[in-house]
Design an enzyme around this catalytic site. Structure first.
Site, PDB file in Angstrom:
ATOM      1  N   HIS A 136       2.249   4.389  -3.044  1.00  0.00           N
ATOM      2  CA  HIS A 136       2.072   5.976  -2.654  1.00  0.00           C
ATOM      3  C   HIS A 136       2.565   6.244  -3.329  1.00  0.00           C
ATOM      4  CE1 HIS A 136      -2.056   7.011  -0.062  1.00  0.00           C
ATOM      5  NE2 HIS A 136      -1.706   6.440   1.053  1.00  0.00           N
ATOM      6  N   HIS A 142       0.235  -1.433  -0.518  1.00  0.00           N
ATOM      7  CA  HIS A 142      -0.024   0.354   0.084  1.00  0.00           C
ATOM      8  C   HIS A 142       1.004   1.319   0.431  1.00  0.00           C
ATOM      9  CE1 HIS A 142      -3.474   2.808   1.387  1.00  0.00           C
ATOM     10  NE2 HIS A 142      -2.479   3.115   1.919  1.00  0.00           N
ATOM     11  N   GLU A 143       2.137   1.379   1.072  1.00  0.00           N
ATOM     12  CA  GLU A 143       2.726   2.513   1.215  1.00  0.00           C
ATOM     13  C   GLU A 143       3.582   2.132   0.035  1.00  0.00           C
ATOM     14  OE1 GLU A 143       2.276   4.534   3.133  1.00  0.00           O
ATOM     15  OE2 GLU A 143       0.776   3.361   4.645  1.00  0.00           O
TER      16      GLU A 143
HETATM   17 ZN   LIG Z   1      -2.752   5.001   2.127  1.00  0.00          ZN
END
Ligand SMILES: [Zn+2]
Length: 676
Positions: free
Chosen positions: A472, A468-469
């Site tokens: 980003h 997830h990170e």
């Molecule tokens: Zn996030």
């Protein structure tokens, strides 16, 4: 449980063209940077009208913000990661000064006149320039430029007080040192390596002082057989931040309401949401109203399933399920019914293997190469703020071009930011003289640190968080925007989670996992039957989880839709808990005191669920074309990641999908198609 948090805002940036290393005295560089920014404002204002053009007016505002962030973002970032108390303090001070300076920037009357004079001439602007002008005019209006001078200066006072209080709120969370004293006997069910993390300062014979960071807290609520222990730790966890933060929060809510009223919004939520995809609070409330009944039946079924498991497990036919039980029984059912032993799963996810997998997947998918340049960090003028930190350079595989850099800071330590988050430490920018600043990102996580006996073994949840990170991170790095303030994750905040949420799907795919999951001792590949069990169990508890997410979002909305901002935050949180979740509230807790999203992300928590709708929809294309298909990856890189906020989110998604967005993929994601 959402332990992922994208850290948005004006914080913490650093670009490749400038090389501000940690300075001996971090205060002076901030003062210098602000003086430089002031001079840039003066140049825009002083420009003769005949010479006023886009680059020297609107573009110049983007330039000065970029330069200010280049000069100060690392100093600000240190507030969250430095091991040095003085540096953390200086970072907070810098963050406050710069936030305040930016508040004043958009209240600068002569600057606003210069912008208006350019805009009123009706220039024909296209693409990014049109978008940037639209944003600049909007930001001046939202800063109160259409108010009387007296109202505007009152607004500035309010905003600055909010800044100071927000920093205090976050500091109180970060500095929370709550400990729960527990005997070894009270921690039955935890694996032996859990105890390795307690040094002599927190261990006395069989007594442990258990803290509330994820590596200490999550194993207890997931694995501890002793219900009383789970309850005690859960309650302590929901009291982090303390009553002092409840007061800070309630003061912030009042101030936000006053600011919204001055700007003629009904409440802070309408002010905040105006610049997002949803546009207003009513749309968000409708979104929840439509979703909640769809999810309720699944949540009720989950509750029955978990309660039955507890009754079986405890031998008490009248046992009731409590919130501190859900993770434990979810795990138990996974083990018993789906034959998924989370601890056994961890043995296939040593951090090094996960990192290799994450790297090779993203390199192949998006046509990239990563190079570990940690050793060269000092000569590049790059700060490594702790010995755990690693620095990587990203290149475009086909052209060999350097695209940016990212740092990884993966393990917990005292006084470090306690969640997982990505900081955009620098954005892509093309300056008017043609120079290019390249993006720099930092991932800050809290994964268990390896010990001499054992590597860091990640839970599947942690692997998901890592992906997830990293989603980003790539959003920041792969930007091709010309303007800093439109680059990377500078998208609507209710869209910003979509790329990272979409990327979570990769850890649920057999072909993907087979590329990297290896037993840390035997090097055996991930057993297919274990993965089948995990996939079958994916929707286990998804109704309860979704309602828990709705709860966070609706508390946030309730706090920000009160016109005068007078809110008894504990009462509201408790009332909503009983209404939205399947449990009675627990009156002695006040989770909002450590709900970090309430500063910086206010009236924004709904965005996780909102952007998930888009994440699921965008993922359909990978489902169809193949999750490891570089052609699908490149299309996504170009149509979503590269574009950042250069067009509005709605248009971005539509142009990528080639159709209107559709929520059915999201409902399938929650497992609602199983509903009879
Ligand atoms: Zn996030």
């Amino acid at each position: 449980m959402s332990h992922d948090w994208f850290r948005a805002g004006t914080l913490a940036l650093l670009a490749l063209t400038a090389a501000p290393v940690r300075a001996a005295d971090p205060v002076a560089p901030v003062a210098q940077a602000l003086a430089r920014a002031d001079a840039a404002v003066q140049r825009i204002v002083a420009l003769p009208e005949a010479e006023r053009d886009f680059d020297r007016t609107i573009g110049a505002i983007d330039d000065l913000i970029a330069q200010l962030e280049i000069d100060t973002n690392l100093i600000q970032f240190m507030a969250y990661v430095s091991i040095d108390a003085e540096e953390r303090r200086a970072g907070q001070q810098a963050e406050e000064e710069i936030t305040n300076w930016l508040i004043d920037l958009y209240k600068n009357e002569p600057l606003y006149r210069a912008v208006r004079s350019f805009a009123d001439a009706g220039p024909a602007l296209e693409g990014e320039q049109g978008q940037l002008l639209k944003h600049v005019l909007r930001d001046f209006r939202r800063a109160g430029m259409e108010l009387s001078v007296a109202d505007r200066s009152r607004l500035a006072e309010i905003e600055k007080e909010i800044t100071a209080l927000s920093i205090e709120f976050e500091r109180n969370i970060r500095d929370d040192e709550s400990r729960v004293p527990l005997l070894r006997d009270e921690l039955r069910g935890l694996p032996e390596d859990y105890f390795g993390q307690f040094g002599p300062d927190r261990r006395h014979g069989d007594l442990l002082l258990v803290g509330l960071s994820y590596p200490e807290f999550l194993p207890i609520v997931t694995l501890c057989e002793n219900e009383t222990t789970r309850k005690r730790v859960w309650v302590a966890y929901k009291r982090r931040g303390g009553q002092k933060n409840v007061s800070v929060l309630e003061r912030i809510l009042k101030l936000r309401a006053q600011a919204a009223a001055l700007l003629k919004y009904e409440h802070p939520a309408d002010y905040e949401i105006e610049v997002r995809m949803a546009k207003d609070a009513a749309t968000v409330m409708r979104f929840y109203e439509e979703l909640r009944p769809l999810v309720r039946r699944k949540a009720e079924r989950d509750l029955r399933q978990f309660t039955a498991a507890k009754q079986r497990h405890t031998g008490r036919s009248t046992a009731v399920l409590y919130p501190w039980d859900t993770a434990f029984y979810q795990n138990l059912i996974k083990k018993e019914r789906f034959e998924v032993d989370s601890e056994a799963v961890r043995e296939y996810f040593p951090l090094e293997a996960v990192l290799d997998g994450l790297f090779s997947i993203t390199q192949s998918l998006y046509g990239l190469e990563y190079h570990d340049v940690t050793a060269a960090a000092p000569s590049r003028g790059r700060a490594l703020w702790h010995e755990d930190v690693k620095l990587y350079e990203v290149r475009d595989r086909s052209s060999g071009r350097v695209l940016g850099e990212f740092s990884l800071d993966l393990h917990p330590r005292p006084n470090k930011y306690t969640h997982a988050a990505q900081w955009g430490l620098g954005q892509h920018k093309v300056w008017s003289d043609g120079r290019v600043s390249l993006p720099v990102a930092a991932l800050v996580c809290n994964f268990t640190k390896p010990t001499a006996q054992k590597p860091s073994l990640m839970t599947h949840d942690e692997v998901e968080t890592f992906f997830h990170e990293f989603g980003h991170c790539l959003h920041t790095i792969l930007s091709e925007a010309r303007y800093w303030t439109l680059a990377g994750t500078h998208v609507e905040r209710d869209f910003v989670e979509a790329p990272s949420q979409m990327f979570e799907n990769w850890v649920w795919d057999a072909d993907v996992l087979s590329t990297f999951a290896r037993h840390y001792k035997t090097n055996a590949t991930f057993p297919p039957e274990l993965l089948r069990g995990m996939i079958d169990a994916r929707h286990l508890g998804s109704g309860l989880d979704a309602e828990h997410q709705f709860y966070y979002g609706l508390v946030d909305m309730a706090y920000h839709t009160v016109p005068d901002g007078v809110v008894d935050t504990t009462k509201v949180a408790n009332d909503l808990f009983t209404q939205i979740e399947q449990f009675d509230s627990v009156p002695c807790v006040f989770f909002q005191a450590s709900f970090g999203h309430l500063t910086g992300y206010q009236a924004g928590y709904y965005g996780y669920q909102w952007s998930l709708v888009y994440a699921c929809d965008m993922f359909e294309r990978f489902g169809a074309q193949g999750m490891l298909n570089p052609a699908a990856g490149m299309e996504y890189r170009q149509k979503i990641l590269a574009r950042g906020g250069t067009v509005d989110g709605q248009q971005l998604v539509r142009e990528y999908l080639g159709r209107e967005p559709d929520p059915s993929a999201y409902l399938r994601h929650l497992g609602l198609e199983d509903e009879e």
